[in-house]
Scaffold this motif. Structure first.
Motif, PDB file in Angstrom:
ATOM      1  N   UNK A 186     -12.238  30.352  28.785  1.00  0.00           N
ATOM      2  CA  UNK A 186     -12.076  28.939  28.446  1.00  0.00           C
ATOM      3  C   UNK A 186     -13.092  28.518  27.386  1.00  0.00           C
ATOM      4  N   UNK A 187     -14.311  29.038  27.507  1.00  0.00           N
ATOM      5  CA  UNK A 187     -15.357  28.696  26.545  1.00  0.00           C
ATOM      6  C   UNK A 187     -14.973  29.149  25.145  1.00  0.00           C
ATOM      7  N   UNK A 188     -14.359  30.320  25.031  1.00  0.00           N
ATOM      8  CA  UNK A 188     -13.907  30.811  23.728  1.00  0.00           C
ATOM      9  C   UNK A 188     -12.854  29.874  23.140  1.00  0.00           C
ATOM     10  N   UNK A 189     -11.924  29.429  23.981  1.00  0.00           N
ATOM     11  CA  UNK A 189     -10.864  28.532  23.519  1.00  0.00           C
ATOM     12  C   UNK A 189     -11.458  27.216  23.009  1.00  0.00           C
ATOM     13  N   UNK A 190     -12.403  26.653  23.787  1.00  0.00           N
ATOM     14  CA  UNK A 190     -13.030  25.390  23.395  1.00  0.00           C
ATOM     15  C   UNK A 190     -13.879  25.577  22.140  1.00  0.00           C
ATOM     16  N   UNK A 191     -14.606  26.696  22.056  1.00  0.00           N
ATOM     17  CA  UNK A 191     -15.432  26.965  20.872  1.00  0.00           C
ATOM     18  C   UNK A 191     -14.577  27.062  19.619  1.00  0.00           C
ATOM     19  N   UNK A 192     -13.414  27.695  19.734  1.00  0.00           N
ATOM     20  CA  UNK A 192     -12.511  27.785  18.584  1.00  0.00           C
ATOM     21  C   UNK A 192     -11.987  26.406  18.192  1.00  0.00           C
ATOM     22  N   UNK A 193     -11.667  25.592  19.175  1.00  0.00           N
ATOM     23  CA  UNK A 193     -11.224  24.223  18.881  1.00  0.00           C
ATOM     24  C   UNK A 193     -12.335  23.435  18.197  1.00  0.00           C
ATOM     25  N   UNK A 194     -13.577  23.652  18.624  1.00  0.00           N
ATOM     26  CA  UNK A 194     -14.717  22.980  17.993  1.00  0.00           C
ATOM     27  C   UNK A 194     -14.888  23.449  16.541  1.00  0.00           C
ATOM     28  N   UNK A 195     -14.698  24.738  16.303  1.00  0.00           N
ATOM     29  CA  UNK A 195     -14.806  25.248  14.935  1.00  0.00           C
ATOM     30  C   UNK A 195     -13.743  24.618  14.031  1.00  0.00           C
ATOM     31  N   UNK A 196     -12.556  24.418  14.577  1.00  0.00           N
ATOM     32  CA  UNK A 196     -11.459  23.841  13.790  1.00  0.00           C
ATOM     33  C   UNK A 196     -11.620  22.337  13.599  1.00  0.00           C
ATOM     34  N   UNK A 197     -12.172  21.663  14.614  1.00  0.00           N
ATOM     35  CA  UNK A 197     -12.300  20.202  14.570  1.00  0.00           C
ATOM     36  C   UNK A 197     -13.716  19.807  14.994  1.00  0.00           C
ATOM     37  N   UNK A 198     -14.714  20.130  14.161  1.00  0.00           N
ATOM     38  CA  UNK A 198     -16.113  19.968  14.576  1.00  0.00           C
ATOM     39  C   UNK A 198     -16.544  18.532  14.872  1.00  0.00           C
ATOM     40  N   UNK A 199     -15.872  17.541  14.306  1.00  0.00           N
ATOM     41  CA  UNK A 199     -16.248  16.147  14.564  1.00  0.00           C
ATOM     42  C   UNK A 199     -15.436  15.525  15.702  1.00  0.00           C
ATOM     43  N   UNK A 200     -14.418  16.241  16.171  1.00  0.00           N
ATOM     44  CA  UNK A 200     -13.554  15.686  17.207  1.00  0.00           C
ATOM     45  C   UNK A 200     -13.738  16.354  18.569  1.00  0.00           C
ATOM     46  N   UNK A 201     -14.093  17.619  18.569  1.00  0.00           N
ATOM     47  CA  UNK A 201     -14.215  18.355  19.827  1.00  0.00           C
ATOM     48  C   UNK A 201     -15.623  18.929  19.926  1.00  0.00           C
ATOM     49  N   UNK A 202     -16.348  18.488  20.945  1.00  0.00           N
ATOM     50  CA  UNK A 202     -17.703  18.976  21.191  1.00  0.00           C
ATOM     51  C   UNK A 202     -17.720  19.653  22.560  1.00  0.00           C
TER      52      UNK A 202
END
Length: 200
Positions: free
Chosen positions: A5-21
């Protein structure tokens, strides 16, 4: 949060750094292994916030089991998000009385504390703690805006304009419903940008 799950969230953060922390729920009763996991997740996945719901451990935020996690959060320069108010699950609610954060804020002035879930039924106590300490904030998550106490809405619009954060804990409250109900509560036009984005 498991590594997958952490990998999935980290990838989402990389794609949307200002929206997903990325945030992670920690179990403070696990001690040093959990503290090491916090550092690992911060370094490996970009974790930006610790979530610690006191009702899960039946221990108030002043209990010494949390203190190493507060210190680690200060070292990593990340906030700690903790529930305030009666929990949704049928567990003892006294451990989430907002007054406990008064002492935590005193002992950890560098710690950014984000109370969540509006603090009900102790709304006035939550507002007092928010107004008293520069390092304490509130996220209005998991409570539908139509149920927010009038005193909380007044605080959002006045003294708390730079202390309050919008959130739904989606899918607990759908986005469209939350926005419609907030509009009906009369959040001031000059406060809305702070509440919806800038305070975060």
């Amino acid at each position: 949060m498991e590594p997958r799950d952490a990998e999935w969230v980290a990838e989402a953060h990389r794609r949307f750094p200002r929206r997903i922390l990325p945030a992670m729920i920690v179990d403070p009763t696990l001690g040093m292994p959990e503290l090491r996991r916090v550092v690992d997740y911060h370094e490996r996945y970009g974790m930006r916030c610790l979530r610690i719901p006191p009702f899960r451990y039946t221990l108030p935020p002043t209990d010494r089991v949390y203190w190493p996690f507060y210190a680690r959060a200060v070292e990593l320069d990340i906030p700690v998000s903790m529930n305030a108010g009666m929990p949704g699950p049928r567990r003892p609610g006294w451990v989430q009385d907002p007054r406990y954060y008064d002492e935590v804020a005193y002992h950890f002035p560098e710690l950014r504390i984000i109370m969540t879930h509006c603090g009900q039924p102790w709304t006035e106590e939550a507002i007092s703690v928010l107004a008293h300490w520069d390092n304490v904030y509130m996220a209005c998550t998991s409570v539908a805006p139509k149920y927010w106490p009038d005193a909380l809405v007044h605080f959002i619009n006045t003294r708390g304009r730079e202390k309050m954060l919008f959130g739904t804990e989606y899918p607990t409250i759908p986005w469209v419903r939350a926005r419609e109900e907030i509009d009906a509560r009369g959040i001031r036009e000059d406060v809305a940008p702070l509440f919806f984005a800038e305070n975060a």
